[in-house]
Design a protein around this motif. Structure first.
Motif, PDB file in Angstrom:
ATOM      1  N   VAL A 109       0.997  -1.131   0.142  1.00  0.00           N
ATOM      2  CA  VAL A 109       0.155   0.132  -0.023  1.00  0.00           C
ATOM      3  C   VAL A 109       0.800   1.223   0.186  1.00  0.00           C
ATOM      4  O   VAL A 109       1.959   1.247   0.860  1.00  0.00           O
ATOM      5  CB  VAL A 109      -0.697   0.050   1.334  1.00  0.00           C
ATOM      6  N   SER A 110       0.785   2.040  -0.787  1.00  0.00           N
ATOM      7  CA  SER A 110       1.433   3.445  -1.015  1.00  0.00           C
ATOM      8  C   SER A 110       0.801   4.622  -1.368  1.00  0.00           C
ATOM      9  O   SER A 110       0.119   4.575  -2.202  1.00  0.00           O
ATOM     10  CB  SER A 110       2.682   3.047  -2.160  1.00  0.00           C
ATOM     11  N   ASP A 126       3.229   6.130   2.940  1.00  0.00           N
ATOM     12  CA  ASP A 126       3.073   4.936   3.965  1.00  0.00           C
ATOM     13  C   ASP A 126       3.138   3.532   3.222  1.00  0.00           C
ATOM     14  O   ASP A 126       2.611   3.636   2.052  1.00  0.00           O
ATOM     15  CB  ASP A 126       1.558   5.123   4.464  1.00  0.00           C
ATOM     16  N   TYR A 127       3.870   2.736   3.708  1.00  0.00           N
ATOM     17  CA  TYR A 127       3.941   1.362   3.125  1.00  0.00           C
ATOM     18  C   TYR A 127       3.721   0.351   4.032  1.00  0.00           C
ATOM     19  O   TYR A 127       4.170   0.595   5.151  1.00  0.00           O
ATOM     20  CB  TYR A 127       5.367   1.347   2.610  1.00  0.00           C
ATOM     21  N   GLU A 128       2.993  -0.735   3.785  1.00  0.00           N
ATOM     22  CA  GLU A 128       2.358  -1.761   4.297  1.00  0.00           C
ATOM     23  C   GLU A 128       2.953  -3.085   3.552  1.00  0.00           C
ATOM     24  O   GLU A 128       2.322  -3.339   2.485  1.00  0.00           O
ATOM     25  CB  GLU A 128       1.167  -1.869   4.698  1.00  0.00           C
ATOM     26  N   ASN A 129       3.962  -3.719   4.000  1.00  0.00           N
ATOM     27  CA  ASN A 129       4.429  -4.921   3.463  1.00  0.00           C
ATOM     28  C   ASN A 129       4.626  -4.896   1.870  1.00  0.00           C
ATOM     29  O   ASN A 129       4.323  -5.642   0.895  1.00  0.00           O
ATOM     30  CB  ASN A 129       3.421  -6.005   3.463  1.00  0.00           C
ATOM     31  N   THR A 170       7.720  -2.108   5.795  1.00  0.00           N
ATOM     32  CA  THR A 170       6.386  -1.629   6.321  1.00  0.00           C
ATOM     33  C   THR A 170       7.086  -0.252   7.097  1.00  0.00           C
ATOM     34  O   THR A 170       7.968  -0.426   7.736  1.00  0.00           O
ATOM     35  CB  THR A 170       5.547  -2.454   7.141  1.00  0.00           C
ATOM     36  N   GLY A 171       6.336   0.942   6.590  1.00  0.00           N
ATOM     37  CA  GLY A 171       6.857   2.222   7.559  1.00  0.00           C
ATOM     38  C   GLY A 171       6.353   3.281   6.924  1.00  0.00           C
ATOM     39  O   GLY A 171       5.698   3.300   5.637  1.00  0.00           O
ATOM     40  N   SER A 172       6.533   4.473   7.334  1.00  0.00           N
ATOM     41  CA  SER A 172       6.118   5.793   6.813  1.00  0.00           C
ATOM     42  C   SER A 172       7.142   7.048   6.998  1.00  0.00           C
ATOM     43  O   SER A 172       8.025   6.636   7.894  1.00  0.00           O
ATOM     44  CB  SER A 172       4.906   6.041   7.904  1.00  0.00           C
ATOM     45  N   ALA A 173       7.083   7.758   6.152  1.00  0.00           N
ATOM     46  CA  ALA A 173       7.911   8.894   6.329  1.00  0.00           C
ATOM     47  C   ALA A 173       6.945  10.033   6.043  1.00  0.00           C
ATOM     48  O   ALA A 173       6.174  10.221   5.044  1.00  0.00           O
ATOM     49  CB  ALA A 173       8.808   8.923   5.231  1.00  0.00           C
ATOM     50  N   ARG A 174       6.932  11.143   7.021  1.00  0.00           N
ATOM     51  CA  ARG A 174       6.169  12.208   6.789  1.00  0.00           C
ATOM     52  C   ARG A 174       6.867  13.801   6.624  1.00  0.00           C
ATOM     53  O   ARG A 174       7.822  13.934   7.282  1.00  0.00           O
ATOM     54  CB  ARG A 174       5.142  12.454   8.124  1.00  0.00           C
ATOM     55  N   GLY A 175       6.469  14.392   5.387  1.00  0.00           N
ATOM     56  CA  GLY A 175       6.974  15.640   5.156  1.00  0.00           C
ATOM     57  C   GLY A 175       8.576  15.540   4.870  1.00  0.00           C
ATOM     58  O   GLY A 175       9.050  16.712   5.505  1.00  0.00           O
TER      59      GLY A 175
END
Length: 179
Positions: free
Chosen positions: A20-21, A33-36, A66-71
């Protein structure tokens, strides 16, 4: 005081598994946002956003993250995501980036001339590091443990308001950090 440099061998890890991106562009800044997500898909989405070629080294395989990065700037976001899986994007000779396994080191320097530190890291990494007259008489006292050599270089240079920018040939050029 004596100068010390110690490198410790690398450890690599691959992680979990379906994607998921979401990428929002705003002045080269992203929120993702990435999940698997498979690393190859993450590389493709960052490549499309940045306009740079981003490949995955064959020995990496296609693990998921799986992870996120914001701004964050896109390259900082990519680095943050890859760090969670013990990978890093290194410059390749064609001007693009290549996702590789981290090569972790422990570095210890005490009052060492920056020139010596840069030469030691260049010798270990196999990459050329050019610094011209910018480093002057700077000395380094630093301990960085169990960190990829490129991230360790960034940490050391940040303490001196410097940055290593790879050029299109994969040569790291030391420059003043822009505010």
């Amino acid at each position: 005081m004596p100068k010390r440099l110690r490198f410790v061998g690398c450890a690599t890890v691959a992680l979990v598994a379906s994607a998921v991106s979401t990428v929002h562009a705003q002045a080269r800044v992203v929120t993702v946002d990435y999940e698997n997500a498979h690393i190859s898909k993450v590389a493709q989405s960052f490549s499309a956003f940045s306009g740079r070629s981003i490949s995955v080294a064959p020995d990496v395989g296609d693990p998921t993250l799986t992870g996120s990065a914001r701004g964050l700037a896109w390259d900082a976001a990519l680095d943050q995501l890859l760090a969670s899986t013990s990978h890093i994007a290194r410059p390749d000779s064609g001007g693009g980036l290549r996702i590789e396994r981290e090569r972790k080191v422990t570095i210890e320097f005490e009052n060492a001339p920056l020139v010596q530190v840069l030469r030691s890291i260049a010798e270990y990494s196999g990459y050329r590091i050019e610094y011209g007259g910018i480093v002057g008489e700077s000395t380094v006292t630093a301990t960085v443990r169990n960190t990829d050599w490129q991230r360790a270089l960034d940490q050391i240079l940040a303490t001196l308001a410097l940055v290593a920018r790879p050029d299109s040939l994969g040569i790291f050029r030391i420059e003043p950090r822009q505010r």
